[in-house]
Design an enzyme around this catalytic site. Structure first.
Site, short mmCIF file in Angstrom:
data_model
loop_
_atom_site.label_atom_id
_atom_site.label_comp_id
_atom_site.label_asym_id
_atom_site.label_seq_id
_atom_site.Cartn_x
_atom_site.Cartn_y
_atom_site.Cartn_z
N GLY A 12 -4.70 -33.26 -15.61
CA GLY A 12 -5.26 -33.30 -16.95
C GLY A 12 -4.50 -34.23 -17.89
CB SER A 13 -4.26 -34.16 -21.58
OG SER A 13 -5.65 -34.15 -21.80
CB THR A 14 0.44 -33.72 -18.20
OG1 THR A 14 -0.28 -33.58 -16.97
CG2 THR A 14 0.56 -32.36 -18.85
CG PHE A 15 -1.86 -38.14 -14.77
CD1 PHE A 15 -2.18 -39.25 -14.01
CD2 PHE A 15 -1.01 -37.19 -14.23
CE1 PHE A 15 -1.69 -39.39 -12.72
CE2 PHE A 15 -0.52 -37.31 -12.96
CZ PHE A 15 -0.85 -38.43 -12.19
CE LYS A 16 -6.08 -37.44 -22.54
NZ LYS A 16 -6.58 -36.44 -23.47
#
Length: 583
Positions: A298-302
Site C-alpha cells: 500500500g501507501s508505504t511504497f509511496k
C-alpha cells in the site's frame, strides 16, 4: 721336614637375612626340583584361567554385539545432538538444552515380550500398544519406545524390573520464553535437529557436521548471540496482542530494526506458537508473515516513489502535481481517498497520501527508471537472511506503464514486509542499503557491507517528509512527545476473487525515531482490522496501526536508550535547515 696337611677352606658365613628368605621360599630339607615343577604347573594354570576368561568375554560380546553396539551408538548420538544456547543481545537465554530420559528396549534380551508390553502400557498410558509391540517383535538389538519420559514414569518402569528395558539420558531442547520469540528461534524435532528458524540455520552453518565429528558437545559450544532484545520483543508482542484483540484483526505483526546496522531488535507475528509444543507450529495460520508472507504494502511504497523522483533531480519538494480529478488509465481509474480537487505539491502528495500524485511522479520518471530504482532498493528479488524461511516477491509478468502507475502507491506487486523495511531504512539512514540480520552487528561492520543507493540530501528530504507526516499528516496519532517520530501509513485493499475488497484491508505503519538522527524503524501491521465506534467507522491505517505504533514507541524508546527531547523545532527548521547547512 715333612709338609703339614692343608686345612679345608671354610665356607663364608651366609647373612641371616638371606637365610630367612631362603627358609621362607624353600623351607627346610625340601626337594627343590619337585618344588620348581609345582611352581611351573601353577603358573600354567593361572595363564590358562586368564585366557579362558578372555575367551569367554569375547564369546559374550559376539552374542550381544548388536545390542551393545546399538546402546553405544545411541549414547554417542546423545552427545552428538547437544546444541549451543541461544541468547538475546543482553545474555537472556532464549533456547537451551536440558537432560531428559528416554525409554528404550533390547528385543533380544526380553524373555516374555507380551508381558513386557502389557506392563509398560499399563505404567505409561500414552504408549501406543500396537507400536510398542511392532518394535519389540523385531530382531533388532535396540529400539526406542518413548522419548522424553517424565521422572515419575521412569521410576515406575524401573520398579517393574523388566530385563532388556532401560533408559538413556539425552538432550531435550527447551525454550524458556515460550511464544515470545517463536518465529525467530524456530524449533527442533525429537532428535534435537533444527527444522525451522534460527535452529535450522544453526544446522546449516555446520552444526550437523560437528555432531557427526563428535565435537559439538555441551562443553565445546559457545552461546549464539542474537541482535534481538527480549525486553523490546515482549513490549512489541504485548501491544500487538492488545491491538489484534481490540480491532478484531485476523493477524498482527511488527518488527523493530536498527537503521544504521540492519539488526532486527524485535520481530513478532501473531498468531504465533509455543516451540515447546511443536504441534502448534504446523498450523498454517501461524506462519511468519514478516519473512514468508508477501503482500501489497500500500501507501508505504509511496516513500520509494517520492525518493526516486527526488533523487533523480527532476522534481523537488515544491513541484506541483495535478490532482484536480481522477486519473484515467485505459479502463482503470485512479482516485484519492481524500480528494483535494486541486494541484498539490510533493510534500502534500506524501502527507495526504495521494495516489494520483504518486502515480504522476512515477510516470514522470518512466517505466524502466522505476523498475531500476525498486531493484536497487532490494524490492525485486528474494531477500535472504539467517532465517531459512523466505519468499520471493510477486511481480508483474510484463511490466507496463499501468504497472508503474499502481506500483507507485503499493499495488500490483507484493514483497515481504522485512524487505520493505530494509529499503525504507536506506531512505532515512543517509542512503545506504544494509542487509538485515538477526545476529549482533556493529556500525563498522554494517558500513563495510553497506551500498549507497540514494544521495545524502535525498535521505534528508525523506526524513523531513516522514516527520512532516507526523506533524500534520496521517501519522499524527503516533507522534509520541519527546521522540521526534516520523512515519508513513499504508492501507492496502486485499484481493478477493480477483477484485479489490474495500472492507478487507491490510494496514501498515512504518515509523522512524528520532527523525533528525534516525536510530530505529518500527513496523506495525494489522490484517483485516474492523471499524470501531472510536474510529468513526473508518478502517484505514491512521485509526489502528498508527495509534498502536505510538503505544509501542512509548514503551520501547526508553528500553532502546533513546532519551526524550522536548520543545524541538518543526521538521522544516530542524531537518531541512540542517541539511542545507551541511550541503
Amino acid at each position: 721336614m715333612s709338609a703339614l696337611p692343608a686345612k679345608p677352606t671354610a665356607k663364608p658365613t651366609e647373612p641371616w637375612r638371606q637365610r630367612l628368605i631362603r627358609s621362607l621360599l624353600y623351607g627346610r630339607n625340601v626337594d627343590r626340583a619337585a618344588k620348581a615343577r609345582a611352581r611351573v604347573g601353577l603358573a600354567m594354570l593361572a595363564f590358562a584361567s586368564v585366557y579362558a576368561l578372555i575367551g569367554g568375554r569375547l564369546v559374550m560380546f559376539a552374542i550381544g554385539a548388536d545390542a551393545h553396539g546399538a546402546r553405544r551408538a545411541a549414547a554417542q548420538e546423545v552427545v552428538a545432538t547437544a546444541r549451543p544456547d541461544i541468547v538475546d543481545r543482553n545474555g537472556a537465554i532464549l533456547a537451551t538444552d536440558v537432560k531428559a530420559s528416554s525409554l528404550f528396549g533390547e528385543p533380544r534380551r526380553i524373555i516374555d515380550k507380551d508381558e513386557a508390553i502389557e506392563l509398560l502400557t499399563a505404567t505409561i498410558p500414552d504408549l501406543d500398544e500396537a507400536e510398542v509391540r511392532e518394535r519389540l517383535k523385531t530382531r533388532k538389538g535396540f529400539v526406542w519406545l518413548k522419548r522424553e519420559v517424565t521422572p515419575a514414569q521412569q521410576q515406575a518402569v524401573h520398579k517393574l524390573g523388566i530385563p532388556g528395558i532401560g533408559f538413556l539420558r539425552e538432550n531435550k531442547r527447551v525454550y524458556p520464553t515460550g511464544n515470545e520469540v517463536a518465529h525467530l528461534i524456530g524449533l527442533v524435532n525429537i532428535d534435537n535437529q533444527g527444522i525451522a528458524g534460527l535452529e535450522k540455520w544453526l544446522d546449516n552453518q555446520g552444526l550437523a557436521d560437528l555432531h557427526r565429528a563428535g565435537f559439538a558437545t555441551d562443553r565445546l559450544q559457545k552461546p549464539i548471540e542474537l541482535a534481538v532484545d527480549l525486553r523490546v520483543e515482549h513490549a512489541l508482542r504485548d501491544e500487538l496482542l492488545k491491538a489484534k484483540e481490540k480491532f478484531h484483526a485476523k493477524a498482527a505483526s511488527g518488527l523493530v530494526s536498527n537503521v544504521k546496522t540492519g539488526e532486527i531488535v524485535a520481530m513478532v507475528s501473531l498468531p504465533d506458537f509455543d516451540p515447546n509444543n511443536p504441534k502448534e507450529a504446523h498450523d498454517p495460520d501461524r506462519i511468519n508473515r514478516l519473512t514468508t508472507g508477501v503482500y501489497e504494502m500500500g501507501s508505504t511504497f509511496k516513500a520509494f516513489t517520492l525518493a526516486m523522483g527526488l533523487d533523480s533531480g527532476k522534481i523537488n519538494l515544491n513541484s506541483m502535481w495535478d490532482a484536480r480529478g481522477n486519473l484515467h488509465y485505459g479502463k482503470f481509474t485512479i482516485h484519492d481517498s481524500h480528494p483535494l480537487g486541486r494541484f498539490i505539491n510533493t510534500k502534500e502528495v506524501f502527507t495526504y497520501s495521494s495516489n494520483i500524485g504518486a502515480a504522476r511522479i512515477a510516470l514522470n520518471q518512466g517505466v524502466e527508471a522505476h523498475k531500476a530504482f525498486l531493484a536497487k532498493m532490494g524490492q525485486m528479488t528474494r531477500l535472504r537472511t539467517e532465517l531459512p524461511e523466505s519468499a520471493a516477491p510477486l511481480l508483474p509478468r510484463r511490466w507496463s506503464e499501468l504497472n508503474t502507475v499502481t506500483a507507485a502507491f503499493g499495488q500490483g506487486l507484493s514483497v515481504a514486509p522485512l524487505q520493505a523495511v530494509m529499503g525504507i531504512n536506506a531512505l532515512v539512514n543517509g542512503g545506504y542499503l544494509i542487509p538485515p540480520t538477526f545476529m549482533k552487528r556493529s556500525e563498522a561492520e554494517a558500513a563495510a557491507m553497506a551500498k549507497r543507493v540514494i544521495k545524502p540530501e535525498t535521505s534528508d528530504k525523506m526524513r523531513f517528509l516522514m516527520r512532516l507526516n507526523a506533524e500534520v499528516g496521517s501519522a499524527r496519532k503516533a507522534d509520541v512527545r519527546g521522540y521526534y517520530v516520523g512515519g508513513k501509513t499504508g492501507t492496502s485493499e486485499k484481493v478477493v476473487n480477483g477484485r479489490y475488497a474495500k472492507k478487507r484491508v491490510l494496514n501498515s505503519f512504518t515509523a522512524i525515531l528520532p527523525c533528525d538522527d534516525p536510530k530505529y524503524h518500527v513496523l506495525i501491521m494489522l490484517d483485516e482490522p474492523q471499524a470501531l465506534p472510536e474510529t468513526h467507522g473508518f478502517i484505514t491505517s491512521g485509526w489502528n496501526t498508527v495509534p498502536t505504533g505510538g503505544k509501542v514507541i512509548e514503551r520501547i524508546a526508553p528500553l532502546l536508550g533513546i532519551e526524550p527531547r522536548f520543545d524541538l523545532p518543526p521538521a522544516d527548521r530542524l531537518i531541512l535547515a540542517a541539511s542545507r547547512t551541511t550541503q
